[in-house]
Structures are given as structure tokens and as C-alpha cells.
Design a protein around this motif. Structure first.
Motif, short mmCIF file in Angstrom:
data_model
loop_
_atom_site.label_atom_id
_atom_site.label_comp_id
_atom_site.label_asym_id
_atom_site.label_seq_id
_atom_site.Cartn_x
_atom_site.Cartn_y
_atom_site.Cartn_z
N LEU A 264 17.18 -57.81 -6.34
CA LEU A 264 16.31 -58.42 -5.33
C LEU A 264 16.53 -59.91 -5.29
O LEU A 264 16.64 -60.57 -6.34
CB LEU A 264 14.84 -58.14 -5.67
CG LEU A 264 13.78 -58.72 -4.71
CD1 LEU A 264 13.85 -58.02 -3.36
CD2 LEU A 264 12.39 -58.60 -5.31
N SER B 289 13.98 -48.27 6.72
CA SER B 289 14.26 -49.63 6.26
C SER B 289 15.27 -50.30 7.17
O SER B 289 16.15 -49.66 7.74
CB SER B 289 14.82 -49.59 4.83
OG SER B 289 13.92 -48.95 3.96
N VAL C 291 16.36 -50.56 -3.98
CA VAL C 291 17.35 -51.59 -4.28
C VAL C 291 17.71 -51.65 -5.76
O VAL C 291 16.93 -51.26 -6.63
CB VAL C 291 16.87 -52.97 -3.79
CG1 VAL C 291 16.54 -52.91 -2.30
CG2 VAL C 291 15.68 -53.48 -4.59
N VAL D 40 19.25 -54.77 2.11
CA VAL D 40 18.03 -54.20 2.67
C VAL D 40 16.97 -55.30 2.74
O VAL D 40 16.72 -55.99 1.76
CB VAL D 40 17.51 -53.04 1.81
CG1 VAL D 40 16.17 -52.52 2.35
CG2 VAL D 40 18.53 -51.91 1.75
N GLU E 1 11.01 -49.85 0.51
CA GLU E 1 12.27 -50.59 0.56
C GLU E 1 12.60 -51.18 -0.81
O GLU E 1 13.75 -51.14 -1.25
CB GLU E 1 12.18 -51.68 1.62
CG GLU E 1 12.08 -51.10 3.03
CD GLU E 1 11.43 -52.01 4.03
OE1 GLU E 1 11.48 -51.66 5.24
OE2 GLU E 1 10.85 -53.04 3.65
N VAL F 166 13.41 -56.36 2.48
CA VAL F 166 12.30 -55.75 1.75
C VAL F 166 10.97 -56.32 2.23
O VAL F 166 10.69 -57.51 2.05
CB VAL F 166 12.46 -55.96 0.23
CG1 VAL F 166 11.22 -55.46 -0.52
CG2 VAL F 166 13.71 -55.26 -0.28
N GLY G 40 18.23 -56.01 -2.23
CA GLY G 40 17.13 -56.33 -1.34
C GLY G 40 16.96 -57.83 -1.22
O GLY G 40 17.18 -58.57 -2.17
#
Length: 211
Positions: free
Chosen positions: A51, A2, A48, A37, A44, A39, A14
């Protein structure tokens, strides 16, 4: 592997990285101490604790979610309680119903509301609007770029900010920031305003789930 935007310790958040203001959201979250991260894949998404669905083009993000086989996993994660923030196009995607969408456009649901896509488009392409941030009653300057607004919502939806109607056909006011459980949505772009309260609210939701 990732793509991790930062390795600082903190909640793992994410940012859906298919299209839109990915880097801007990542920068704010990093400044608040989160590990971010990008995504694009299920692996991925599974990492998380929250998001962000960024602003961009809601129809394009919808198509890419399906192309990347992410639509159903994101819906499942939301239904399971994953904290989610959607800004501008992200608000459209988090709605149950859309006014002004294109044929075949789909949403992720998450918030029982009806959103008018490009509600600001006929009046202004971009505007800086002074709002009252209802959680603490303070002023907030919000940037709207061809933004949606909320036309209707169910009783369980908490309104965080509103704007007055902006043409002769618009009556009263419209919600432009809402929360429903672990889902937060804004019609404006908190990632470019310099005001981090919306992102901090998301991180507070993550923290409350860890307590």
C-alpha cells in the motif's frame, strides 16, 4: 468493482485514494510493472500486496480514513506485515508521534518515530534538494513540498537519507527517508522526481515476502 489503474501482470499495489498524489504514484508503479488498485474501501485493501499512502494533507487523510472506516483495517494490515510506503503526508501518518499536529490528529503508527509536520514550511514551500541515497551511496534529487522530517526514531529504524538543518534553530541533520521492517517513509515526493528507486524498494520488499 475496484478501480484498477492498469491490468499489467505484476504485484498488486494499492494507492490510498482518499486525497493527494494518487495518479502520480500509480503512474510510477505501473511503469515498474505493478498492477495498481485505488483503495477507498476495505474490499480493495484486502486485494493488495502493498500500500502507498500518498502526499497531500495529513489531517485530511486522517479524517477521511476514519470517515471511510479504513483506519483500523489499515493499522491491522500494517501490523500483519503489509509493505507500506508513505510519502510526505504519508510519512506523518506512518509516524508514532507528531510534532506540530492539530488537536485530535491521529496516526497509523507503523514506524516508531517522531515526525515534525510541515518542518520545511517556514523556510521554503518547495525545494529540490540533493541527497545521498544510503542503500547504494548514490546521489538522489528529492522534491520537498511543505515537507515533514524525522525528529527522533527508535534504534530499529534504518535511515535511508538525511538533510541538514535548514534554519538557526535546526542543528545537525534530519532523517527524510526511513525504513522499519516492511514500512518505508519519505519526507519528499518520489512520485514526481523521475527517480523510481523508492518505489522499486517497496516492490523489492513485496518480492522478498513472496520468495
Amino acid at each position: 468493482m475496484s478501480e484498477v489503474i492498469t491490468t499489467e501482470a505484476g504485484p498488486i499495489v494499492g494507492v490510498l485514494a482518499l486525497q493527494g498524489d494518487v495518479r502520480e504514484h500509480a503512474a510510477v508503479l505501473t511503469a515498474l510493472g505493478a498492477t495498481v488498485v485505488a483503495v477507498r474501501r476495505l474490499s480493495e485493501l484486502e486485494q493488495v500486496q502493498a500500500l502507498v499512502i500518498p502526499g497531500g494533507e495529513s489531517t485530511t487523510i486522517d479524517k477521511l480514513l476514519r470517515a471511510f472506516d479504513l483506519r483500523d483495517p489499515v493499522i491491522a494490515a500494517i501490523d500483519a506485515g503489509l509493505p507500506v510506503l508513505g510519502s510526505c503526508a504519508g510519512m506523518v501518518l506512518l509516524a508514532r508521534d507528531i510534532v506540530g499536529g492539530i488537536e485530535g490528529q491521529q496516526t497509523l503508527g507503523g514506524i516508531p518515530m517522531t515526525v515534525r509536520r510541515n518542518a520545511f514550511g517556514r523556510q521554503v514551500d518547495s525545494a529540490e534538494v540533493a541527497l545521498t541515497w544510503e542503500p547504494d551511496g548514490s546521489d538522489m534529487h528529492a522534491t520537498f513540498i511543505r515537507a515533514p522530517w524525522v525528529e527522533a526514531y527508535d534504534a530499529g529504524v534504518e535511515v535511508l537519507a538525511t538533510v541538514a538543518g535548514r534554519d538557526e534553530d535546526a542543528q545537525g541533520s534530519h532523517a527524510v527517508a526511513v525504513r522499519y521492517g516492511n514500512c518505508i517513509a519519505t519526507a519528499f515526493h518520489p512520485e514526481i522526481s523521475g527517480d523510481h528507486r523508492v518505489h522499486q524498494l517497496l516492490l523489492d520488499v513485496v518480492a522478498s515476502r513472496r520468495d
